[in-house]
Write an enzyme that holds these catalytic residues in place. Structure first.
Site, short mmCIF file in Angstrom:
data_model
loop_
_atom_site.label_atom_id
_atom_site.label_comp_id
_atom_site.label_asym_id
_atom_site.label_seq_id
_atom_site.Cartn_x
_atom_site.Cartn_y
_atom_site.Cartn_z
N HIS A 157 0.59 -1.05 -0.09
CA HIS A 157 0.30 -0.01 -0.11
C HIS A 157 0.97 0.85 0.06
O HIS A 157 2.16 1.01 -0.20
CB HIS A 157 -1.01 -0.01 1.19
CG HIS A 157 -1.39 -1.03 1.18
ND1 HIS A 157 -2.81 -1.31 2.21
CD2 HIS A 157 -2.00 -2.00 0.74
CE1 HIS A 157 -3.95 -1.84 1.94
NE2 HIS A 157 -3.83 -2.63 0.91
N GLU A 180 0.83 3.64 1.91
CA GLU A 180 1.49 4.33 3.21
C GLU A 180 2.28 3.17 3.85
O GLU A 180 3.49 4.16 4.45
CB GLU A 180 -0.20 3.80 4.09
CG GLU A 180 -1.27 4.72 3.81
CD GLU A 180 -2.21 3.88 3.48
OE1 GLU A 180 -2.89 4.11 3.25
OE2 GLU A 180 -1.72 3.37 2.13
N CYS A 218 -2.15 -0.88 7.33
CA CYS A 218 -1.98 0.33 7.19
C CYS A 218 -1.66 1.57 8.60
O CYS A 218 -1.23 2.45 9.29
CB CYS A 218 -2.06 1.31 6.32
SG CYS A 218 -1.63 0.55 4.34
N CYS A 253 -5.92 1.62 5.64
CA CYS A 253 -6.71 0.15 5.85
C CYS A 253 -6.47 -0.26 7.17
O CYS A 253 -5.54 1.13 7.67
CB CYS A 253 -6.97 -1.45 5.13
SG CYS A 253 -4.71 -1.32 4.63
#
Length: 153
Positions: free
Chosen positions: A79, A81, A110, A107
């Site tokens: 991801h 992040e 993260c 999410c």
């Protein structure tokens, strides 16, 4: 008439530009880590360096019909992040006290990483169906703000 963007507008526009580097076939996400109005690192979602980019044929989430917001581990990509934290670490940049500008809400995976990276504020533009991440961020004392609302920047 002042046409200068606010700091939130400025950094979110950079996050949107960063998202154009994404190699994910399902969602283009960009993230910018900022402290004291300075960019510390950027990240976008996609396969790890030196691995093949995702395709319709290699996307685990597509082939297994996994909906957004669940089983994030079933993905060959990282991801945005996660990548922004990794880039900061690779370059020896401290993340404590920073703000994250992200094109999408983090999410739960993260969220946990951002809490441990001591990020204090997250500004995101698009929703993401993972309410558990919200709960952890609230409990961790991270200020969350939807871009365009009064974020107190």
């Amino acid at each position: 008439m002042n046409t200068r963007p606010t700091w939130d507008q400025y950094f979110m526009s950079i996050a949107e530009l960063v998202s154009t580097r994404s190699t994910c076939i399902r969602r283009k996400v960009g993230c910018v880590l900022v402290k004291d109005k300075r960019i510390l690192a950027t990240g976008y979602n996609g396969a790890p360096a030196s691995l093949s980019h995702c395709t319709q044929e290699t996307c685990l989430r597509t082939s297994r019909d996994v909906p957004s917001g669940v089983q994030q581990e079933l993905c060959r990509g990282l991801h945005a992040e996660q990548n922004v934290i990794i880039q900061a670490a690779v370059h020896g940049v401290r993340t404590g006290g920073a703000t994250v500008y992200c094109t999408h809400k983090p999410c739960i995976l993260c969220a946990k990483m951002l809490i441990n990276a001591q990020v204090v504020r997250i500004v995101y533009k698009n929703p993401y169906p993972d309410p558990f991440g919200d709960e952890l961020l609230r409990e961790g004392g991270v200020n969350m703000c939807i871009f365009g609302e009064d974020c107190g920047s």
